[in-house]
Design an enzyme around this catalytic site. Structure first.
Site, PDB file in Angstrom:
ATOM      1  N   LYS A  72      -5.977  -7.612   5.174  1.00 46.58           N
ATOM      2  CA  LYS A  72      -7.156  -8.256   5.534  1.00 46.58           C
ATOM      3  C   LYS A  72      -7.250  -8.744   4.022  1.00 46.58           C
ATOM      4  O   LYS A  72      -7.187  -8.437   2.865  1.00 46.58           O
ATOM      5  CB  LYS A  72      -7.834  -7.628   6.761  1.00 46.58           C
ATOM      6  CG  LYS A  72      -8.297  -5.732   6.191  1.00 46.58           C
ATOM      7  CD  LYS A  72      -9.355  -5.831   5.167  1.00 46.58           C
ATOM      8  CE  LYS A  72      -9.891  -4.615   4.406  1.00 46.58           C
ATOM      9  NZ  LYS A  72     -10.321  -4.382   2.970  1.00 46.58           N
ATOM     10  N   PRO A  93      -0.020  -5.772  -0.889  1.00 44.93           N
ATOM     11  CA  PRO A  93      -0.157  -5.177  -1.731  1.00 44.93           C
ATOM     12  C   PRO A  93      -0.616  -4.101  -1.033  1.00 44.93           C
ATOM     13  O   PRO A  93      -1.697  -3.357  -1.148  1.00 44.93           O
ATOM     14  CB  PRO A  93      -1.245  -6.309  -2.460  1.00 44.93           C
ATOM     15  CG  PRO A  93      -1.466  -7.621  -2.174  1.00 44.93           C
ATOM     16  CD  PRO A  93      -0.693  -7.509  -0.355  1.00 44.93           C
ATOM     17  N   ALA A 128      -2.503  -0.681  -2.350  1.00 45.69           N
ATOM     18  CA  ALA A 128      -3.619  -0.145  -2.697  1.00 45.69           C
ATOM     19  C   ALA A 128      -4.721  -1.331  -3.399  1.00 45.69           C
ATOM     20  O   ALA A 128      -5.242  -1.015  -4.728  1.00 45.69           O
ATOM     21  CB  ALA A 128      -3.881   0.820  -3.709  1.00 45.69           C
ATOM     22  N   GLY A 129      -4.365  -2.713  -2.681  1.00 47.49           N
ATOM     23  CA  GLY A 129      -4.861  -3.817  -3.170  1.00 47.49           C
ATOM     24  C   GLY A 129      -6.551  -4.370  -2.484  1.00 47.49           C
ATOM     25  O   GLY A 129      -7.200  -4.815  -2.624  1.00 47.49           O
ATOM     26  N   GLY A 130      -6.841  -3.497  -1.677  1.00 52.90           N
ATOM     27  CA  GLY A 130      -8.285  -3.580  -1.224  1.00 52.90           C
ATOM     28  C   GLY A 130      -7.390  -4.721   0.511  1.00 52.90           C
ATOM     29  O   GLY A 130      -8.535  -5.521   0.877  1.00 52.90           O
ATOM     30  N   GLY A 182      -6.070  -3.892   2.603  1.00 52.52           N
ATOM     31  CA  GLY A 182      -5.725  -2.777   4.173  1.00 52.52           C
ATOM     32  C   GLY A 182      -4.425  -2.568   5.084  1.00 52.52           C
ATOM     33  O   GLY A 182      -3.895  -2.066   5.862  1.00 52.52           O
ATOM     34  N   GLY A 209      -1.899  -0.239   3.911  1.00 48.97           N
ATOM     35  CA  GLY A 209      -2.048   1.580   5.165  1.00 48.97           C
ATOM     36  C   GLY A 209      -2.224   1.099   6.071  1.00 48.97           C
ATOM     37  O   GLY A 209      -1.806   1.702   7.252  1.00 48.97           O
ATOM     38  N   SER A 210      -3.342   0.571   6.455  1.00 49.67           N
ATOM     39  CA  SER A 210      -4.185   0.336   7.761  1.00 49.67           C
ATOM     40  C   SER A 210      -3.591  -0.271   8.796  1.00 49.67           C
ATOM     41  O   SER A 210      -2.762   0.308   9.971  1.00 49.67           O
ATOM     42  CB  SER A 210      -5.654   0.253   7.606  1.00 49.67           C
ATOM     43  OG  SER A 210      -6.218   0.810   6.920  1.00 49.67           O
ATOM     44  N   ALA A 211      -3.202  -1.152   8.588  1.00 47.82           N
ATOM     45  CA  ALA A 211      -1.472  -1.901   9.043  1.00 47.82           C
ATOM     46  C   ALA A 211      -0.483  -0.987   9.677  1.00 47.82           C
ATOM     47  O   ALA A 211      -0.780  -1.587  10.523  1.00 47.82           O
ATOM     48  CB  ALA A 211      -1.714  -3.339   8.125  1.00 47.82           C
ATOM     49  N   ASP A 261     -10.316   0.823   8.971  1.00 51.44           N
ATOM     50  CA  ASP A 261      -9.785  -0.665   8.242  1.00 51.44           C
ATOM     51  C   ASP A 261      -8.881  -0.598   9.736  1.00 51.44           C
ATOM     52  O   ASP A 261      -8.027  -1.813  10.253  1.00 51.44           O
ATOM     53  CB  ASP A 261      -8.843  -0.762   7.265  1.00 51.44           C
ATOM     54  CG  ASP A 261     -10.375  -1.040   5.975  1.00 51.44           C
ATOM     55  OD1 ASP A 261     -11.771  -1.275   6.706  1.00 51.44           O
ATOM     56  OD2 ASP A 261      -9.739  -1.131   4.778  1.00 51.44           O
TER      57      ASP A 261
HETATM   58  P1  ATP Z   1      -8.277   1.365   1.248  1.00 52.60           P
HETATM   59  O1  ATP Z   1      -8.829   0.411   1.762  1.00 52.60           O
HETATM   60  O2  ATP Z   1      -8.082   1.990   2.397  1.00 52.60           O
HETATM   61  O3  ATP Z   1      -7.840   2.597   0.230  1.00 52.60           O
HETATM   62  P2  ATP Z   1      -6.250  -0.082   0.469  1.00 52.60           P
HETATM   63  O4  ATP Z   1      -6.605  -1.281   1.279  1.00 52.60           O
HETATM   64  O5  ATP Z   1      -7.388  -0.271  -0.950  1.00 52.60           O
HETATM   65  O6  ATP Z   1      -6.611   1.076   1.124  1.00 52.60           O
HETATM   66  P3  ATP Z   1      -3.484   0.569   0.577  1.00 52.60           P
HETATM   67  O7  ATP Z   1      -1.907  -0.218   0.423  1.00 52.60           O
HETATM   68  O8  ATP Z   1      -3.615   0.832   2.144  1.00 52.60           O
HETATM   69  O9  ATP Z   1      -4.927   0.066   0.337  1.00 52.60           O
HETATM   70  O10 ATP Z   1      -3.186   1.969   0.267  1.00 52.60           O
HETATM   71  C1  ATP Z   1      -4.180   3.064   0.136  1.00 52.60           C
HETATM   72  C2  ATP Z   1      -3.655   3.939  -1.092  1.00 52.60           C
HETATM   73  O11 ATP Z   1      -2.946   4.590   1.088  1.00 52.60           O
HETATM   74  C3  ATP Z   1      -2.367   4.045  -1.485  1.00 52.60           C
HETATM   75  O12 ATP Z   1      -2.645   4.255  -2.593  1.00 52.60           O
HETATM   76  C4  ATP Z   1      -1.842   5.217  -0.750  1.00 52.60           C
HETATM   77  O13 ATP Z   1      -1.519   6.869  -1.342  1.00 52.60           O
HETATM   78  C5  ATP Z   1      -2.154   5.274   0.582  1.00 52.60           C
HETATM   79  N1  ATP Z   1      -1.374   5.461   1.954  1.00 52.60           N
HETATM   80  C6  ATP Z   1      -0.599   6.096   2.778  1.00 52.60           C
HETATM   81  N2  ATP Z   1      -0.134   5.408   3.625  1.00 52.60           N
HETATM   82  C7  ATP Z   1      -0.147   4.084   3.280  1.00 52.60           C
HETATM   83  C8  ATP Z   1       0.951   3.437   3.397  1.00 52.60           C
HETATM   84  N3  ATP Z   1       1.132   3.460   5.290  1.00 52.60           N
HETATM   85  N4  ATP Z   1       0.604   2.398   2.743  1.00 52.60           N
HETATM   86  C9  ATP Z   1       0.866   2.209   1.492  1.00 52.60           C
HETATM   87  N5  ATP Z   1      -0.545   3.265   0.954  1.00 52.60           N
HETATM   88  C10 ATP Z   1      -0.476   4.735   1.977  1.00 52.60           C
END
Ligand code: ATP
Length: 310
Positions: free
Chosen positions: A17, A103, A105-107, A109, A111-113, A145
């Site tokens: 997202k 990407p 940990a790129g903001g 979502g 991991g949420s997906a 998310d």
């Molecule tokens: P958020 O805003 O929830 O921190 P994000 O969108 O910035 O997330 P994500 O790619 O979702 O980034 O990953 C955030 C962190 O969650 C990662 O650094 C990782 O340690 C942890 N994580 C746990 N499960 C997953 C997954 N299935 N995919 C990616 N990261 C995951």
């Protein structure tokens, strides 16, 4: 008949997202913030294949750098599978093959997906038959998310971002995402925002008591007008992300000089989202940013939420 012996493999795709608007309210007593978010699901996606197994396991591949992704019980997809099994009394397991395209940990979502995809895939594989409302409720327990990754499209999120209502959006919006090779922790970005607001309390407007999405954003989405959206897109986390990653200021300038209608930090960053006027301009922008040495992806939105592919 037992669903696990019928279905050998379920493939689910769930979207990353972009927050096209993100207003962050005051910090609450529990340390969380109320937010008002306009989410758009984009074509950077996660694919998850679920196969029956005796226990819970995971294998991760991807078109993005996956080195920061845990493959143990901390992985959100495994946590989603365990939560669904616990809540429904299902006693078996699952093996999840995840191919990441969002990407890390790129903001955006990612991991949420994965959590959303795992919920939908396991629900189908195990025949636990939860409806979309119950999956949304479980999803919200895994992360703010996750409900949006289940819903997809374009939506407004209030509360922690998980109180969702679909928003009308016409046409398609083209974005170029510039990724970073270092991720940012979301709690760290919120802490930086609180510190920034304390430091500048006298010269910046106080945070909204009740955050709301600007009506101009709703109009722009409804009109499918990228120019109008560019004029009102906003992310309150941006000053905090840029304070932690000052190098991104120049990249935002670079994207705008290369023709983007606007550039903003995506969620808590450090991915940057540049809005283009159409697909052709997005391709040109992607080529220019790639030639300048950035990792740039062309994506579009809105796309569907987590859904079974075959
Ligand atoms: P958020 O805003 O929830 O921190 P994000 O969108 O910035 O997330 P994500 O790619 O979702 O980034 O990953 C955030 C962190 O969650 C990662 O650094 C990782 O340690 C942890 N994580 C746990 N499960 C997953 C997954 N299935 N995919 C990616 N990261 C995951």
């Amino acid at each position: 008949m037992n669903a696990t012996t019928d279905i050998r493999r379920v493939h689910v795709r769930a979207p990353g997202k972009i927050n096209v608007f993100f207003e962050v309210g005051e910090v609450q007593d529990d340390g969380y913030h109320d937010v008002a978010s306009a989410y758009q699901a984009v074509s950077a996606v996660e694919d998850v294949w679920a196969t029956p197994a005796d226990d819970m396991s995971i294998a991760i591949t991807g078109t993005v750098d996956i080195s920061g992704v845990p493959s143990d019980d901390r992985n959100l997809a495994i946590r989603a599978a365990r939560l669904l099994a616990h809540e429904t009394g299902f006693r078996g397991g699952v093996h999840l093959d995840i191919r990441k395209g969002v990407p890390v940990a790129g903001g955006m979502g990612g991991g949420s997906a994965d959590a959303a995809a795992a919920l939908v895939a396991c629900d189908a594989l195990w025949g636990t038959g939860l409806g979309s409302h119950d999956l949304q409720v479980l999803g919200a327990r895994l992360g703010a998310d996750v409900p949006f990754a289940l819903m997809g499209g374009t939506a407004i999120g209030m509360g922690r971002g998980d109180e969702l209502s679909p928003a009308l959006a016409r046409g398609r919006f083209d974005w170029v995402i510039v990724t970073s090779d270092r991720g940012l922790s979301t709690p760290e970005v919120y802490a930086a925002l609180d510190a920034h607001r304390r430091r500048h309390a006298v010269d910046i407007a106080p945070p909204a008591h009740r955050p709301v999405v600007d009506t101009d954003v709703l109009h722009a989405l409804r009109a499918g007008d990228a120019g109008m959206l560019a004029a009102c897109a906003r992310n309150d986390l941006q000053p905090a992300t840029l304070a932690l990653r000052p190098d991104l200021v120049a990249v935002l300038d670079e994207g705008e000089r290369a023709g983007a209608l606007t550039g903003l930090v995506s969620g808590s960053g450090p991915s940057l989202a540049f809005l283009a006027s159409d697909a052709e301009s997005a391709i040109e922008l992607q080529v220019l940013l790639s030639a300048a040495g950035h990792t740039a992806l062309h994506v579009h939105g809105p796309v569907a939420g987590a859904r079974i592919i075959d």
